[in-house]
Design a protein around this motif. Sequence first.
Motif, short mmCIF file in Angstrom:
data_model
loop_
_atom_site.label_atom_id
_atom_site.label_comp_id
_atom_site.label_asym_id
_atom_site.label_seq_id
_atom_site.Cartn_x
_atom_site.Cartn_y
_atom_site.Cartn_z
N THR A 57 -1.85 0.02 7.72
CA THR A 57 -1.86 1.48 7.87
C THR A 57 -3.05 1.94 8.72
OG1 THR A 57 -0.69 1.70 5.80
CG2 THR A 57 -1.80 3.66 6.61
N ASN B 272 -2.85 0.56 12.40
CA ASN B 272 -1.85 1.26 13.23
C ASN B 272 -2.45 2.53 13.84
OD1 ASN B 272 0.21 -0.57 12.96
ND2 ASN B 272 1.14 0.45 11.20
N SER B 273 -3.27 3.25 13.07
CA SER B 273 -3.93 4.48 13.60
C SER B 273 -4.92 4.11 14.69
CB SER B 273 -4.69 5.20 12.49
OG SER B 273 -3.80 5.59 11.48
#
Length: 183
Positions: A176, A179-180
């Motif tokens: 998570t 990915n950012s």
Amino acid sequence: ELALHRSEQAFRQFFDTGLVGMTIEAPYQGWERVNRRMAEMLGYTPEEYAQHHWTDLTHPDDVDADMAQYERLLRGDIDDYTLDNRYLRKDGSVMDASLVVRAERDELGRAVRVFAIVVDVTARREAERALERHRDELEKLVEARTHELVAARDAAQQASRAKTEFLSSMSHELRTPLNSILG
């Protein structure tokens, strides 16, 4: 007469020095003769046997089965029988025996004498019982070890599931923010 005398002597010698217990009985009247080996096995003198019927010296739990076969023998239903039996020794101990019984019949087919061969199998039965006890102990040990192994397998499977869950969770938690950053 000489041949008959020799034959009688040979029979007596064979009977008296037998390696197994031997008895001769008149049907329903008890023992006519027992050899020395039979006397030694149960601890009675040959004279004391005359005071007892074979049912007196047979273990109470075995009398019915032996008597049933004996009755069939006397009726002529069978000519002989073999039976595992127990006898009570004079000292009160129990002797395991293998018994072979055969009837001598007259020309009308009636039993006139009953012959029995008795083999003391006490040592063999004790060895069998000891082997049975050891087998039971081994089965218990195998069962206990199997439970231990099943518990260890279950613990390993639980640890594997926990590891899989941890890696799955960590993979998701790391993916998570990455990915950012990548985005």
